[in-house]
Write a protein that holds these residues in place. Structure first.
Motif, mmCIF file in Angstrom:
data_model
loop_
_atom_site.group_PDB
_atom_site.id
_atom_site.type_symbol
_atom_site.label_atom_id
_atom_site.label_comp_id
_atom_site.label_asym_id
_atom_site.label_seq_id
_atom_site.Cartn_x
_atom_site.Cartn_y
_atom_site.Cartn_z
ATOM 1 N N MET A 149 0.841 -1.192 0.000
ATOM 2 C CA MET A 149 0.000 0.000 0.000
ATOM 3 C C MET A 149 0.883 1.252 0.000
ATOM 4 N N THR A 150 0.554 2.217 -0.848
ATOM 5 C CA THR A 150 1.328 3.452 -0.929
ATOM 6 C C THR A 150 1.062 4.336 0.286
ATOM 7 N N ALA A 151 2.134 4.817 0.904
ATOM 8 C CA ALA A 151 1.976 5.684 2.071
ATOM 9 C C ALA A 151 1.416 7.037 1.652
ATOM 10 N N THR A 152 0.575 7.621 2.501
ATOM 11 C CA THR A 152 0.003 8.941 2.238
ATOM 12 C C THR A 152 1.074 10.004 2.459
ATOM 13 N N PRO A 153 1.316 10.896 1.487
ATOM 14 C CA PRO A 153 2.322 11.954 1.675
ATOM 15 C C PRO A 153 1.998 12.805 2.900
ATOM 16 N N ALA A 154 3.028 13.223 3.605
ATOM 17 C CA ALA A 154 2.836 13.971 4.849
ATOM 18 C C ALA A 154 2.075 15.272 4.630
ATOM 19 N N TYR A 155 2.303 15.926 3.483
ATOM 20 C CA TYR A 155 1.670 17.233 3.273
ATOM 21 C C TYR A 155 0.152 17.142 3.210
ATOM 22 N N LEU A 156 -0.382 15.952 2.890
ATOM 23 C CA LEU A 156 -1.834 15.800 2.817
ATOM 24 C C LEU A 156 -2.485 15.816 4.202
ATOM 25 N N SER A 157 -1.679 15.725 5.252
ATOM 26 C CA SER A 157 -2.225 15.793 6.612
ATOM 27 C C SER A 157 -2.292 17.221 7.143
ATOM 28 N N VAL A 158 -1.765 18.178 6.362
ATOM 29 C CA VAL A 158 -1.716 19.571 6.818
ATOM 30 C C VAL A 158 -3.095 20.211 6.693
ATOM 31 N N ARG A 159 -3.555 20.893 7.735
ATOM 32 C CA ARG A 159 -4.798 21.631 7.722
ATOM 33 C C ARG A 159 -4.496 23.090 7.986
ATOM 34 N N ALA A 160 -4.830 23.958 7.033
ATOM 35 C CA ALA A 160 -4.520 25.388 7.160
ATOM 36 C C ALA A 160 -5.586 26.098 7.975
ATOM 37 N N ASN A 161 -5.161 27.023 8.812
ATOM 38 C CA ASN A 161 -6.069 27.862 9.587
ATOM 39 C C ASN A 161 -5.699 29.324 9.368
ATOM 40 N N PHE A 162 -6.718 30.185 9.224
ATOM 41 C CA PHE A 162 -6.451 31.603 9.124
ATOM 42 C C PHE A 162 -6.043 32.134 10.492
ATOM 43 N N THR A 163 -5.101 33.084 10.495
ATOM 44 C CA THR A 163 -4.702 33.701 11.752
ATOM 45 C C THR A 163 -5.902 34.379 12.408
ATOM 46 N N ASN A 164 -6.716 35.053 11.597
ATOM 47 C CA ASN A 164 -7.942 35.662 12.098
ATOM 48 C C ASN A 164 -9.083 35.196 11.203
ATOM 49 N N ALA A 165 -9.835 34.190 11.676
ATOM 50 C CA ALA A 165 -10.904 33.608 10.878
ATOM 51 C C ALA A 165 -12.256 34.260 11.161
ATOM 52 N N ASP A 166 -12.250 35.415 11.796
ATOM 53 C CA ASP A 166 -13.484 36.156 12.033
ATOM 54 C C ASP A 166 -14.193 36.403 10.699
ATOM 55 N N TYR A 167 -15.515 36.265 10.689
ATOM 56 C CA TYR A 167 -16.297 36.372 9.453
ATOM 57 C C TYR A 167 -16.021 37.685 8.730
ATOM 58 N N GLU A 168 -16.081 38.792 9.434
ATOM 59 C CA GLU A 168 -15.873 40.083 8.792
ATOM 60 C C GLU A 168 -14.450 40.227 8.257
ATOM 61 N N ASN A 169 -13.485 39.689 8.976
ATOM 62 C CA ASN A 169 -12.101 39.765 8.516
ATOM 63 C C ASN A 169 -11.914 38.993 7.211
ATOM 64 N N VAL A 170 -12.504 37.782 7.133
ATOM 65 C CA VAL A 170 -12.388 36.981 5.915
ATOM 66 C C VAL A 170 -13.119 37.664 4.755
ATOM 67 N N CYS A 171 -14.300 38.244 5.044
ATOM 68 C CA CYS A 171 -15.033 38.964 4.002
ATOM 69 C C CYS A 171 -14.242 40.170 3.499
ATOM 70 N N ASP A 172 -13.570 40.841 4.398
ATOM 71 C CA ASP A 172 -12.763 41.997 4.022
ATOM 72 C C ASP A 172 -11.599 41.570 3.133
ATOM 73 N N ASP A 173 -10.924 40.478 3.521
ATOM 74 C CA ASP A 173 -9.737 40.020 2.796
ATOM 75 C C ASP A 173 -10.073 39.307 1.485
ATOM 76 N N PHE A 174 -11.148 38.515 1.475
ATOM 77 C CA PHE A 174 -11.436 37.664 0.312
ATOM 78 C C PHE A 174 -12.795 37.957 -0.330
ATOM 79 N N GLY A 175 -13.545 38.872 0.244
ATOM 80 C CA GLY A 175 -14.885 39.129 -0.264
ATOM 81 C C GLY A 175 -15.062 40.473 -0.924
ATOM 82 N N GLY A 176 -13.949 41.155 -1.241
ATOM 83 C CA GLY A 176 -14.059 42.402 -1.989
ATOM 84 C C GLY A 176 -13.768 43.668 -1.232
ATOM 85 N N GLY A 177 -13.432 43.532 0.050
ATOM 86 C CA GLY A 177 -13.033 44.715 0.795
ATOM 87 C C GLY A 177 -14.123 45.310 1.669
#
Length: 204
Positions: A1-29
């Motif tokens: 069986m092929t081993a799963t690459p280590a990078y596939l276990s990485v889960r990214a988190n935003f430093t500030n995942a507050d809704y308004e902050n994410v909307c500001d950064d990725f939702g058009g300002g």
């Protein structure tokens, strides 16, 4: 069986995942924030809807069976709501929240179910993709029972123990995608415990 690459276990988190902050950064300002707030008020507690960043960094609200997005809504540069129905391959621009609600009427139940293409792909190679996908399962506890639900569905599985509730949720997934229920123990749910479930587990 092929081993799963280590990078596939990485889960990214935003430093500030507050809704308004994410909307500001990725939702058009900043200018679009009032429209995003109104959309969040409409969808935050509506069964199955979740907020995400997709399509190369675009904020949007989505509804669909895990691994799919049947409906998607985001705020455009004109402060309107771009609504897309993947099942019908159609999009609509809604001027305000009442127009969004009108667009949603009659669409949500169908969007929560797995599509025919999803079922076909999931069943290939003896359900290999189904068994590999990590299904998000929300877990709560009340009145002596754990409940386990998929974010896209209103139905829940109940059990006196956590394992009973989660096993029932996996069986529900199998039935929804027309897979043999015997495959349920091979699924890989990712559990998200709310405060009530976490407190109950820690008190045992």
């Amino acid at each position: 069986m092929t081993a799963t690459p280590a990078y596939l276990s990485v889960r990214a988190n935003f430093t500030n995942a507050d809704y308004e902050n994410v909307c500001d950064d990725f939702g058009g300002g900043f200018e679009r924030l009032p429209a995003w707030r109104a959309l969040g008020n409409l969808l935050a507690h509506r069964p199955g809807w979740h907020f995400d960043v997709a399509n190369g960094g675009e904020a949007m609200w989505c509804l669909g069976f895990p691994g799919e997005s049947g409906l998607a809504i985001h705020v455009n540069e004109r402060l309107e709501y771009h609504c897309y129905d993947h099942g019908q391959d159609s999009d609509t621009v809604a001027a305000d929240i009442p127009a969004v609600e009108a667009w949603l009427d009659g669409r949500e139940d169908g969007a929560r179910k797995p599509s025919a293409l999803y079922i076909q792909l999931a069943s290939d190679n003896r359900w290999r993709l189904l068994k590999a996908y990590q299904f998000p399962v929300q877990v709560s506890w009340s009145d002596g029972y754990f409940s386990a639900t998929l974010p896209s569905l209103a139905e829940a599985s109940f059990g006196i123990t956590l394992s009973e509730a989660v096993d029932g949720a996996c069986e529900m997934i199998c039935r929804l995608v027309r897979a043999p229920v015997a495959l349920a123990p091979e699924l890989e749910p990712t559990l998200h415990l709310d405060k009530s479930a976490s407190q109950q587990i820690r008190s045992v």
